[in-house]
Design a protein around this motif. Structure first.
Motif, PDB file in Angstrom:
ATOM      1  N   HIS B  49     107.304 -86.765  -5.836  1.00 12.83           N
ATOM      2  CA  HIS B  49     107.082 -87.078  -7.408  1.00 12.83           C
ATOM      3  C   HIS B  49     108.183 -87.950  -8.005  1.00 12.83           C
ATOM      4  O   HIS B  49     107.868 -88.747  -8.804  1.00 12.83           O
ATOM      5  N   SER B  50     109.278 -87.894  -7.415  1.00  6.32           N
ATOM      6  CA  SER B  50     110.339 -88.821  -7.770  1.00  6.32           C
ATOM      7  C   SER B  50     110.022 -90.187  -7.714  1.00  6.32           C
ATOM      8  O   SER B  50     110.458 -91.335  -8.151  1.00  6.32           O
ATOM      9  N   VAL B  51     108.952 -90.134  -6.750  1.00  7.61           N
ATOM     10  CA  VAL B  51     108.702 -91.834  -6.086  1.00  7.61           C
ATOM     11  C   VAL B  51     108.118 -92.622  -7.265  1.00  7.61           C
ATOM     12  O   VAL B  51     108.223 -93.725  -7.554  1.00  7.61           O
ATOM     13  N   LEU B  52     107.480 -91.708  -8.354  1.00  8.34           N
ATOM     14  CA  LEU B  52     106.764 -92.514  -9.392  1.00  8.34           C
ATOM     15  C   LEU B  52     107.854 -93.458  -9.994  1.00  8.34           C
ATOM     16  O   LEU B  52     107.617 -94.421 -10.520  1.00  8.34           O
ATOM     17  N   GLY B  53     109.087 -92.780 -10.335  1.00 13.58           N
ATOM     18  CA  GLY B  53     110.097 -93.531 -10.975  1.00 13.58           C
ATOM     19  C   GLY B  53     110.322 -94.863 -10.284  1.00 13.58           C
ATOM     20  O   GLY B  53     110.429 -95.962 -11.038  1.00 13.58           O
ATOM     21  N   THR B  67     108.182-100.993  -2.339  1.00 11.85           N
ATOM     22  CA  THR B  67     109.398-101.081  -2.130  1.00 11.85           C
ATOM     23  C   THR B  67     110.290-100.252  -3.029  1.00 11.85           C
ATOM     24  O   THR B  67     111.224 -99.595  -2.693  1.00 11.85           O
ATOM     25  N   GLY B  68     109.823-100.316  -4.326  1.00 12.91           N
ATOM     26  CA  GLY B  68     110.440 -99.266  -5.353  1.00 12.91           C
ATOM     27  C   GLY B  68     110.117 -97.761  -4.893  1.00 12.91           C
ATOM     28  O   GLY B  68     111.101 -97.064  -5.024  1.00 12.91           O
ATOM     29  N   ALA B  69     108.941 -97.521  -4.109  1.00 12.96           N
ATOM     30  CA  ALA B  69     108.594 -96.142  -3.772  1.00 12.96           C
ATOM     31  C   ALA B  69     109.486 -95.681  -2.923  1.00 12.96           C
ATOM     32  O   ALA B  69     110.140 -94.689  -2.755  1.00 12.96           O
ATOM     33  N   LEU B  70     109.805 -96.671  -1.670  1.00 14.53           N
ATOM     34  CA  LEU B  70     110.858 -96.265  -0.628  1.00 14.53           C
ATOM     35  C   LEU B  70     111.960 -96.126  -0.995  1.00 14.53           C
ATOM     36  O   LEU B  70     112.820 -95.209  -0.700  1.00 14.53           O
ATOM     37  N   GLY B  71     112.600 -97.004  -2.258  1.00 17.96           N
ATOM     38  CA  GLY B  71     114.107 -96.888  -2.564  1.00 17.96           C
ATOM     39  C   GLY B  71     114.022 -95.263  -3.136  1.00 17.96           C
ATOM     40  O   GLY B  71     115.290 -94.728  -2.918  1.00 17.96           O
ATOM     41  N   ALA B  72     113.260 -95.121  -4.197  1.00 14.53           N
ATOM     42  CA  ALA B  72     113.162 -93.983  -4.835  1.00 14.53           C
ATOM     43  C   ALA B  72     113.411 -92.591  -4.066  1.00 14.53           C
ATOM     44  O   ALA B  72     114.058 -91.638  -4.140  1.00 14.53           O
ATOM     45  N   ALA B  73     112.396 -92.754  -2.918  1.00 17.73           N
ATOM     46  CA  ALA B  73     112.233 -91.781  -2.207  1.00 17.73           C
ATOM     47  C   ALA B  73     113.496 -91.263  -1.241  1.00 17.73           C
ATOM     48  O   ALA B  73     113.821 -90.328  -1.219  1.00 17.73           O
ATOM     49  N   GLY B 102     111.742 -88.033 -12.399  1.00 16.35           N
ATOM     50  CA  GLY B 102     111.042 -89.262 -11.592  1.00 16.35           C
ATOM     51  C   GLY B 102     109.656 -89.678 -12.356  1.00 16.35           C
ATOM     52  O   GLY B 102     109.428 -90.598 -12.384  1.00 16.35           O
ATOM     53  N   MET B 103     108.753 -88.664 -12.489  1.00 18.02           N
ATOM     54  CA  MET B 103     107.691 -88.981 -12.974  1.00 18.02           C
ATOM     55  C   MET B 103     107.562 -89.391 -14.401  1.00 18.02           C
ATOM     56  O   MET B 103     107.071 -90.421 -14.753  1.00 18.02           O
ATOM     57  N   ALA B 104     108.775 -88.873 -15.264  1.00 21.10           N
ATOM     58  CA  ALA B 104     108.856 -89.180 -16.735  1.00 21.10           C
ATOM     59  C   ALA B 104     109.207 -90.760 -16.745  1.00 21.10           C
ATOM     60  O   ALA B 104     108.573 -91.487 -17.203  1.00 21.10           O
ATOM     61  N   VAL B 105     110.371 -90.976 -15.941  1.00 21.21           N
ATOM     62  CA  VAL B 105     110.594 -92.363 -15.887  1.00 21.21           C
ATOM     63  C   VAL B 105     109.555 -93.396 -15.556  1.00 21.21           C
ATOM     64  O   VAL B 105     109.473 -94.322 -16.314  1.00 21.21           O
ATOM     65  N   GLY B 106     108.846 -92.941 -14.322  1.00 24.51           N
ATOM     66  CA  GLY B 106     107.789 -93.641 -13.875  1.00 24.51           C
ATOM     67  C   GLY B 106     106.661 -94.139 -15.135  1.00 24.51           C
ATOM     68  O   GLY B 106     106.095 -95.276 -15.216  1.00 24.51           O
ATOM     69  N   ILE B 193     101.491 -91.623   0.766  1.00 25.18           N
ATOM     70  CA  ILE B 193     100.955 -92.012  -0.745  1.00 25.18           C
ATOM     71  C   ILE B 193     100.168 -93.237  -0.900  1.00 25.18           C
ATOM     72  O   ILE B 193      99.060 -93.149  -1.555  1.00 25.18           O
ATOM     73  N   GLN B 194     100.030 -94.188   0.279  1.00 24.87           N
ATOM     74  CA  GLN B 194      98.871 -94.973   0.266  1.00 24.87           C
ATOM     75  C   GLN B 194      97.628 -94.270   0.438  1.00 24.87           C
ATOM     76  O   GLN B 194      96.627 -94.980   0.004  1.00 24.87           O
ATOM     77  N   VAL B 195      97.510 -93.380   1.077  1.00 19.72           N
ATOM     78  CA  VAL B 195      96.174 -92.853   1.451  1.00 19.72           C
ATOM     79  C   VAL B 195      95.650 -91.623   0.236  1.00 19.72           C
ATOM     80  O   VAL B 195      94.611 -91.894  -0.198  1.00 19.72           O
ATOM     81  N   VAL B 196      96.581 -90.806  -0.127  1.00 16.41           N
ATOM     82  CA  VAL B 196      96.273 -89.637  -1.037  1.00 16.41           C
ATOM     83  C   VAL B 196      96.953 -89.639  -2.359  1.00 16.41           C
ATOM     84  O   VAL B 196      96.560 -88.885  -3.045  1.00 16.41           O
ATOM     85  N   GLY B 197      97.860 -90.858  -2.615  1.00 17.63           N
ATOM     86  CA  GLY B 197      98.622 -90.756  -3.969  1.00 17.63           C
ATOM     87  C   GLY B 197      99.775 -89.573  -3.745  1.00 17.63           C
ATOM     88  O   GLY B 197      99.852 -88.692  -2.716  1.00 17.63           O
ATOM     89  N   LEU B 198     100.490 -89.904  -4.919  1.00 15.85           N
ATOM     90  CA  LEU B 198     101.958 -89.067  -4.586  1.00 15.85           C
ATOM     91  C   LEU B 198     101.670 -87.453  -5.064  1.00 15.85           C
ATOM     92  O   LEU B 198     102.425 -86.513  -4.796  1.00 15.85           O
ATOM     93  N   ILE B 199     100.444 -87.124  -5.781  1.00 14.23           N
ATOM     94  CA  ILE B 199     100.285 -85.841  -6.458  1.00 14.23           C
ATOM     95  C   ILE B 199      99.831 -84.793  -5.018  1.00 14.23           C
ATOM     96  O   ILE B 199     100.218 -84.094  -4.853  1.00 14.23           O
TER      97      ILE B 199
END
Lengths: 260, 290
Positions: B49-53, B67-73, B102-106, B193-199
């Motif tokens: 979930h923090s990945v959304l940020g 790239t952003g997702a990888l960094g946050a994760a 993470g979600m709020a920032v995103g 996340i590519q397949v089913v999204g972060l939720i």
């Protein structure tokens, strides 16, 4: 008697959990090849003493020397059998795999623990030999979950032996198993004692007295007794109240009389 | 079904989706196994979930969202791991905080980026049909990295997930391998996340491995079985969702969820009636303590 080398030496060691003192001014010298029993009441500091020797805890005062170095440095030459297995019983792992884990860090080079890849043929042979030694070789492919208490104890012992330790440390190895197997395991320890130093914690002073050479009694402080000098007074001093001792059926047991 | 197979031969996007599902199932099988046996699903959820940020920030500043997702994760994995190891504190409060912050920032970044709102649903629930050839290479590279590291250090990882105290006594740097494990979980989250999204990522990470764990008696077999289950549910979810025009991500999740319930009931039933089935207890040896 020949003067033997020192395997473990504690000098005025004190330890406290937060402000609650567990060990105070404990000094102990264990010789190479000794079979030492450690007894004492619950919360008397037995397990804490073992964890200090293993380097899992650090003393607040005093020094600990294991095989001529700091505990953390000697760690890979120690075999440890915990009182309660520190893993979930339903973990998908076979007996052989769990014993093989004891081979990690056994290489001649210390970075062996970082070496990638698989176990070698000699690792597998060592695992088989350790399982044979504890008479559990028939269990190699069994899942940990399917073992009885006594079988699990043998496997934990094999996992400690597979690294060919110089010192074997056991915390209540027979707490959860019946008495017939208890004497089997202590007979086995007696045989292992020929090639390694053994420290064993037990709640059962009468039982271990027939196996060990010396008993260290711990109740915050430590007093050592040769096994033939243990009588009701020693036990009463240790546990702080009158203890009715139960005689066990062992030959050469110095404690066959009952003390009221 | 035939319509799906027919469409598969015609449309590139379906072929890409199929390959994406298979690539994701490798990560979900291998790392999902560690997540399940080490019981760190909540940590994986926090990372996901923090990945959304990270994605939101990347979109706002014009970088590639992956790239952003990888960094946050990776960042949140290291933070959670460090808190657990160094402060010996219970990490669940921190995980909850990272999860929500993470979600709020995103969401803030995305709402301030012109023209990106419509894609928010895709980030949250994934859209395997929009996977590009470029993302497939990216996913393949992440899979390769996972397999190389796990292949090289599977013994050390096993020691750390099985019994941390014992691993420490054997001289294994437990902190290092624990953090490495969390970083690999973070990488897998980005893959899935590519397949089913972060939720929904948590379900695909844990359920195939949990099903496999009901039958496998070693981590290796559990990984293999979980990868197979992941592959089968991704492909069948994709196929099932095609004709009625359902979103593939939720279809895949419902499928693996149903499979988990069925498998749990089945193993309970078989154990209850003591019917021998090919699971953990199959191999019986001889011993004196029977």
């Amino acid at each position: 008697m020949l003067l033997r080398n020192t395997a473990i030496e504690l000098q005025s060691v004190s330890f406290a959990y937060r402000s609650f003192p567990v060990l105070e001014e404990v000094s102990l010298r264990v010789e190479d090849g000794e079979f030492l029993g450690i007894v004492g009441p619950n919360a008397g500091g037995k397990s804490t003493l073992l964890k200090l020797i293993l380097g899992l805890l650090h003393p607040h005062a005093g020094t600990i020397d294991v095989l001529g170095g700091r505990p953390a440095e000697a760690r890979q030459k120690l075999g440890y059998v915990p009182q309660h297995p520190s893993f979930p019983r339903d973990f998908p792992i076979t007996v052989e795999q769990s014993v093989l884990l004891g081979r990690l860090g056994t290489g001649r080079r210390r970075p062996g623990i970082l070496s990638p890849g698989r176990y070698t043929k000699s690792d597998r042979n060592a695992a088989f030999e350790a399982l044979t030694e504890v008479e559990a070789d028939g269990l190699a492919n069994r899942q940990i979950d399917s073992l009885s208490g006594g079988q699990l104890q043998r496997v934990l012992l094999a996992r400690a032996l597979v690294s060919e330790p110089a010192i074997l440390i056991l915390d209540e190895p027979t707490a959860n198993i019946d008495q017939r197997i208890e004497s089997d395991i202590f007979d086995l320890l007696k045989r292992l004692n020929v090639r390694m130093t053994i420290l064993v914690v037990s709640h059962d002073i009468a039982f271990i007295s027939s196996y060990v050479e010396r008993v260290a009694c711990i109740n915050r402080s430590l007093v050592c007794h040769p096994t033939d000098a243990i009588d009701g007074q020693v036990i009463q001093d240790l546990y702080g109240e009158e203890v009715r001792m139960v005689a066990h059926n062992h030959t050469h047991n110095p404690l066959t009389e009952e003390h009221q | 079904m035939t319509q799906f197979l027919l469409a598969l031969t015609e449309h590139n996007f379906l072929q890409y989706a199929l390959v994406a599902g298979l690539l994701a199932s490798i990560g979900c099988g291998v790392m999902g196994t560690y997540v399940v046996v080490k019981r760190i699903a909540f940590i994986a959820g926090g990372i996901a979930h923090s990945v959304l940020g990270g994605m939101g920030a990347a979109i706002y500043f014009g970088f590639d969202p992956l790239t952003g997702a990888l960094g946050a994760a990776v960042l949140s994995a290291l933070l959670i791991g460090w808190v657990r190891l160094q402060l010996k504190a219970h990490e669940d409060t921190l995980i909850s905080a990272l999860w929500a912050i993470g979600m709020a920032v995103g969401i803030l970044f995305i709402t301030k980026t012109p023209g990106y709102q419509s894609d928010l649903m895709d980030l949250l629930f994934g859209n395997i049909l929009l996977v590009t050839e470029e993302s497939l290479w990216f996913m393949g590279a992440l899979d390769g990295l996972l397999l190389i590291i796990v292949g090289a250090y599977h013994r050390q990882f096993l020691a750390v997930v099985f019994d941390e105290e014992f691993a420490c006594l054997r001289g294994i740097p437990v902190a290092f391998f624990y953090l490495l494990l969390l970083v690999l979980v973070a990488i897998t989250v980005v893959l899935l996340i590519q397949v089913v999204g972060l939720i929904l990522v948590l379900a695909l990470l844990t359920l195939p491995a949990a099903i496999a764990g009901q039958y496998a008696n070693s981590l290796g077999r559990m990984m293999l079985l979980a990868t197979l289950i992941g592959g089968v549910v991704s492909i069948s979810g994709l196929a099932l969702s095609y004709e009625p025009d359902l979103p593939p991500g939720p279809t895949i999740i419902l499928l693996v969820g149903a499979l988990y319930v069925l498998s749990t009931l089945l193993t309970r039933f078989l154990t209850h009636y003591r019917i021998p089935y090919p699971t953990k207890r199959q191999k019986r040896g001889t011993s004196r303590d029977e």
